[in-house]
Design a protein around this motif. Structure first.
Motif, mmCIF file in Angstrom:
data_model
loop_
_atom_site.group_PDB
_atom_site.id
_atom_site.type_symbol
_atom_site.label_atom_id
_atom_site.label_comp_id
_atom_site.label_asym_id
_atom_site.label_seq_id
_atom_site.Cartn_x
_atom_site.Cartn_y
_atom_site.Cartn_z
ATOM 1 N N ALA A 6 0.839 -1.210 0.000
ATOM 2 C CA ALA A 6 0.000 0.000 0.000
ATOM 3 C C ALA A 6 0.868 1.252 0.000
ATOM 4 C CB ALA A 6 -0.938 -0.002 1.208
ATOM 5 N N TYR A 7 1.934 1.258 0.804
ATOM 6 C CA TYR A 7 2.856 2.412 0.825
ATOM 7 C C TYR A 7 3.435 2.657 -0.567
ATOM 8 C CZ TYR A 7 7.009 5.211 1.496
ATOM 9 O OH TYR A 7 7.955 6.187 1.373
ATOM 10 N N TYR A 8 3.944 1.597 -1.203
ATOM 11 C CA TYR A 8 4.527 1.757 -2.536
ATOM 12 C C TYR A 8 3.487 2.265 -3.540
ATOM 13 C CZ TYR A 8 8.962 -0.572 -1.352
ATOM 14 O OH TYR A 8 10.185 -0.906 -0.834
ATOM 15 N N GLU A 9 2.273 1.733 -3.473
ATOM 16 C CA GLU A 9 1.225 2.179 -4.405
ATOM 17 C C GLU A 9 0.914 3.665 -4.217
ATOM 18 O OE1 GLU A 9 -1.766 -0.760 -3.500
ATOM 19 O OE2 GLU A 9 -1.077 -2.068 -5.130
ATOM 20 N N ILE A 10 0.884 4.126 -2.984
ATOM 21 C CA ILE A 10 0.651 5.547 -2.708
ATOM 22 C C ILE A 10 1.815 6.377 -3.232
ATOM 23 C CG2 ILE A 10 0.443 7.262 -0.848
ATOM 24 C CD1 ILE A 10 -1.106 5.011 0.717
ATOM 25 N N ALA A 11 3.043 5.905 -3.025
ATOM 26 C CA ALA A 11 4.233 6.629 -3.489
ATOM 27 C C ALA A 11 4.273 6.698 -5.016
ATOM 28 C CB ALA A 11 5.500 5.973 -2.944
ATOM 29 N N VAL A 12 3.850 5.632 -5.690
ATOM 30 C CA VAL A 12 3.788 5.643 -7.161
ATOM 31 C C VAL A 12 2.743 6.648 -7.625
ATOM 32 C CG1 VAL A 12 3.122 4.281 -9.194
ATOM 33 C CG2 VAL A 12 4.665 3.296 -7.495
ATOM 34 N N ALA A 13 1.565 6.610 -7.003
ATOM 35 C CA ALA A 13 0.489 7.535 -7.382
ATOM 36 C C ALA A 13 0.899 8.987 -7.149
ATOM 37 C CB ALA A 13 -0.787 7.204 -6.597
ATOM 38 N N ALA A 14 1.753 9.221 -6.158
ATOM 39 C CA ALA A 14 2.219 10.578 -5.849
ATOM 40 C C ALA A 14 3.367 11.014 -6.758
ATOM 41 C CB ALA A 14 2.664 10.649 -4.390
ATOM 42 N N GLY A 15 3.837 10.114 -7.632
ATOM 43 C CA GLY A 15 4.940 10.454 -8.516
ATOM 44 C C GLY A 15 6.295 10.464 -7.822
ATOM 45 N N ALA A 16 6.375 9.814 -6.665
ATOM 46 C CA ALA A 16 7.610 9.813 -5.879
ATOM 47 C C ALA A 16 8.585 8.720 -6.307
ATOM 48 C CB ALA A 16 7.279 9.657 -4.405
ATOM 49 N N ILE A 17 8.049 7.573 -6.724
ATOM 50 C CA ILE A 17 8.877 6.448 -7.160
ATOM 51 C C ILE A 17 8.274 5.846 -8.419
ATOM 52 C CG2 ILE A 17 9.682 5.897 -4.818
ATOM 53 C CD1 ILE A 17 7.702 3.487 -4.882
ATOM 54 N N GLU A 18 9.084 5.045 -9.101
ATOM 55 C CA GLU A 18 8.590 4.299 -10.251
ATOM 56 C C GLU A 18 9.346 2.981 -10.331
ATOM 57 O OE1 GLU A 18 9.410 6.417 -13.876
ATOM 58 O OE2 GLU A 18 11.565 6.107 -13.710
ATOM 59 N N TRP A 19 8.831 2.071 -11.138
ATOM 60 C CA TRP A 19 9.499 0.802 -11.386
ATOM 61 C C TRP A 19 10.286 0.927 -12.679
ATOM 62 C CZ3 TRP A 19 11.264 -3.182 -9.082
ATOM 63 C CH2 TRP A 19 11.579 -4.341 -9.776
ATOM 64 N N ASP A 20 11.582 0.663 -12.610
ATOM 65 C CA ASP A 20 12.446 0.637 -13.786
ATOM 66 C C ASP A 20 12.489 -0.811 -14.257
ATOM 67 O OD1 ASP A 20 14.688 0.339 -15.505
ATOM 68 O OD2 ASP A 20 15.665 2.085 -14.601
ATOM 69 N N SER A 21 11.709 -1.119 -15.283
ATOM 70 C CA SER A 21 11.593 -2.511 -15.721
ATOM 71 C C SER A 21 12.870 -3.027 -16.380
ATOM 72 C CB SER A 21 10.397 -2.689 -16.665
ATOM 73 O OG SER A 21 10.526 -1.839 -17.772
ATOM 74 N N ASP A 22 13.676 -2.143 -16.955
ATOM 75 C CA ASP A 22 14.935 -2.588 -17.556
ATOM 76 C C ASP A 22 15.912 -3.077 -16.489
ATOM 77 O OD1 ASP A 22 14.050 -1.984 -20.117
ATOM 78 O OD2 ASP A 22 14.918 0.040 -20.067
ATOM 79 N N GLU A 23 16.003 -2.348 -15.390
ATOM 80 C CA GLU A 23 16.942 -2.715 -14.328
ATOM 81 C C GLU A 23 16.287 -3.484 -13.191
ATOM 82 O OE1 GLU A 23 19.902 0.014 -13.111
ATOM 83 O OE2 GLU A 23 19.771 1.155 -14.969
ATOM 84 N N ARG A 24 14.950 -3.658 -13.268
ATOM 85 C CA ARG A 24 14.179 -4.342 -12.234
ATOM 86 C C ARG A 24 14.477 -3.760 -10.859
ATOM 87 N NH1 ARG A 24 14.975 -10.372 -12.217
ATOM 88 N NH2 ARG A 24 17.132 -9.758 -12.366
ATOM 89 N N CYS A 25 14.274 -2.434 -10.750
ATOM 90 C CA CYS A 25 14.528 -1.746 -9.478
ATOM 91 C C CYS A 25 13.504 -0.631 -9.281
ATOM 92 C CB CYS A 25 15.941 -1.173 -9.437
ATOM 93 S SG CYS A 25 16.202 0.273 -10.483
ATOM 94 N N ILE A 26 13.351 -0.236 -8.019
ATOM 95 C CA ILE A 26 12.561 0.950 -7.694
ATOM 96 C C ILE A 26 13.480 2.145 -7.874
ATOM 97 C CG2 ILE A 26 11.430 2.235 -5.832
ATOM 98 C CD1 ILE A 26 10.564 -0.444 -4.655
ATOM 99 N N ARG A 27 12.970 3.159 -8.546
ATOM 100 C CA ARG A 27 13.751 4.378 -8.758
ATOM 101 C C ARG A 27 13.020 5.541 -8.093
ATOM 102 N NH1 ARG A 27 17.944 4.941 -11.624
ATOM 103 N NH2 ARG A 27 17.601 3.075 -12.867
#
Length: 149
Positions: free
Chosen positions: A104-125
């Motif tokens: 839930a925390y990650y989903e909120i952070a994604v919706a807020a534009g704070a983090i994203e998933w880098d699918s090429d490097e398979r990491c949170i950015r």
């Protein structure tokens, strides 16, 4: 030229775990976090950690076995250039939550534009400086309907 060490924290981790083995009363192992616990799991899926606990649309079961999913380690790349590793269970311990709460925390952070998933490097950015997003993301996370009292 030598290849970079794939796990530069291995020696320090081994020394700390040996200290914990010799003196369990210090509780060293319980205080380890991030890179000191271990590198990113090589077999981690290509989906972001906030999808690790998703249900399979056909079977209704988890896409990944829950016990394995919450222990998968993934890299986190910070806006300032730093890097760390984490798992849903580690984050749950740190935040005094559950793996589902961390999703839930990650989903909120994604919706807020704070983090994203880098699918090429398979990491949170991390996309924003923590000062810009942490207070508002934590407030929304702490006040979500399914939050523990």
């Amino acid at each position: 030229m030598t290849a970079p060490d794939p796990d530069p924290y291995a020696k320090v981790r081994a020394e700390l775990l040996e200290l914990d083995r010799k003196h369990p009363e210090y509780g060293v192992k319980a205080t380890l976090a991030g890179n000191l616990i271990g590198p990113a799991s090589q077999d981690r899926p290509s989906v972001p950690p906030w999808r690790y606990l998703d249900k399979d649309s056909e079977s209704g079961g988890n896409i990944l076995p829950r016990a394995a999913a919450i222990e998968l380690r993934y890299p986190v790349r910070f806006k300032n250039g730093g890097e760390d590793t984490a798992s849903l269970s580690e984050m749950a311990d740190m935040f005094r939550s559950t793996p589902e709460g961390i999703v839930a925390y990650y989903e909120i952070a994604v919706a807020a534009g704070a983090i994203e998933w880098d699918s090429d490097e398979r990491c949170i950015r991390e996309l924003q400086d923590p000062e810009a997003y942490v207070p508002r993301v934590f407030e929304r996370w702490a006040n979500r309907p399914d939050a523990k009292p």
